[in-house]
Design a protein around this motif. Structure first.
Motif, short mmCIF file in Angstrom:
data_model
loop_
_atom_site.label_atom_id
_atom_site.label_comp_id
_atom_site.label_asym_id
_atom_site.label_seq_id
_atom_site.Cartn_x
_atom_site.Cartn_y
_atom_site.Cartn_z
N ASP A 26 0.84 -1.19 0.00
CA ASP A 26 0.00 0.00 0.00
C ASP A 26 0.88 1.24 0.00
O ASP A 26 1.93 1.26 0.66
N PRO A 27 0.48 2.29 -0.69
CA PRO A 27 1.23 3.55 -0.61
C PRO A 27 1.31 3.99 0.86
O PRO A 27 0.37 3.81 1.62
N GLY A 28 2.45 4.52 1.25
CA GLY A 28 2.65 4.95 2.63
C GLY A 28 3.25 3.89 3.53
O GLY A 28 3.54 4.16 4.69
N THR A 29 3.46 2.67 3.00
CA THR A 29 4.06 1.61 3.81
C THR A 29 5.49 2.00 4.18
O THR A 29 6.26 2.47 3.35
N THR A 30 5.83 1.80 5.44
CA THR A 30 7.18 2.08 5.92
C THR A 30 8.00 0.79 5.96
O THR A 30 7.46 -0.31 5.78
N GLY A 31 9.28 0.94 6.24
CA GLY A 31 10.12 -0.24 6.42
C GLY A 31 9.60 -1.13 7.53
O GLY A 31 9.58 -2.35 7.40
N GLN A 32 9.13 -0.52 8.62
CA GLN A 32 8.57 -1.30 9.73
C GLN A 32 7.31 -2.05 9.28
O GLN A 32 7.10 -3.20 9.63
N GLY A 33 6.49 -1.39 8.48
CA GLY A 33 5.29 -2.04 7.96
C GLY A 33 5.62 -3.24 7.09
O GLY A 33 4.95 -4.27 7.15
N LEU A 54 17.38 -2.92 7.10
CA LEU A 54 16.98 -2.67 5.72
C LEU A 54 17.95 -1.70 5.05
O LEU A 54 18.38 -0.72 5.67
N ALA A 55 18.24 -1.99 3.81
CA ALA A 55 18.95 -1.05 2.96
C ALA A 55 18.03 -0.79 1.76
O ALA A 55 17.60 -1.73 1.10
N VAL A 56 17.71 0.45 1.54
CA VAL A 56 16.84 0.83 0.43
C VAL A 56 17.69 1.56 -0.60
O VAL A 56 18.35 2.56 -0.28
N ASN A 57 17.68 1.02 -1.80
CA ASN A 57 18.47 1.59 -2.90
C ASN A 57 19.93 1.78 -2.47
O ASN A 57 20.53 2.84 -2.66
N ASP A 58 20.48 0.74 -1.86
CA ASP A 58 21.90 0.65 -1.47
C ASP A 58 22.30 1.52 -0.29
O ASP A 58 23.49 1.78 -0.10
N GLU A 59 21.35 2.01 0.51
CA GLU A 59 21.68 2.79 1.70
C GLU A 59 20.89 2.26 2.89
O GLU A 59 19.68 2.07 2.80
N VAL A 61 18.74 2.32 6.09
CA VAL A 61 17.70 3.30 6.44
C VAL A 61 17.09 2.96 7.79
O VAL A 61 17.19 1.83 8.27
N GLU A 62 16.43 3.95 8.37
CA GLU A 62 15.64 3.74 9.57
C GLU A 62 14.32 3.10 9.16
O GLU A 62 13.84 3.30 8.03
N LEU A 63 13.69 2.38 10.07
CA LEU A 63 12.48 1.64 9.74
C LEU A 63 11.26 2.54 9.53
O LEU A 63 10.25 2.08 9.00
N ASP A 64 11.35 3.82 9.89
CA ASP A 64 10.22 4.71 9.67
C ASP A 64 10.22 5.33 8.27
O ASP A 64 9.32 6.09 7.92
#
Length: 82
Positions: A26-33, A54-59, A61-64
């Motif tokens: 769903d749009p708005g989903t966070t890493g924690q979600g 989590l690494a998003v696009n090679d960086e 990130v915080e779960l929020d």
């Protein structure tokens, strides 16, 4: 809906039976979600979810962080050696 690519490493590759998967969120989903969604559907993952980074696009990130369409997300567990 947004589509993200998940990359599994280490024990997560075995837990999910794949190295790569695409999922709709769903749009708005966070890493924690995302972690909560994966844990709800996979008991092996649920047992170790608290140590997954989590690494998003090679960086890293915080779960929020709010995830975006097209993101590539690496799920990484700690490594130990001896």
């Amino acid at each position: 809906m947004i589509i993200v690519t998940l990359r599994f490493f280490s024990v997560l590759r075995a837990a999910f039976g794949a190295g790569v998967a695409e999922v709709e969120l769903d749009p708005g989903t966070t890493g924690q979600g995302l972690i909560e969604l994966l844990a709800a559907n996979n008991d092996e993952f649920a047992a170790i979810q608290s140590v997954v980074r989590l690494a998003v696009n090679d960086e890293y990130v915080e779960l929020d962080l709010q995830l975006s369409d097209g993101d590539e997300i690496a799920l990484i567990t700690p490594v130990s050696g001896g």
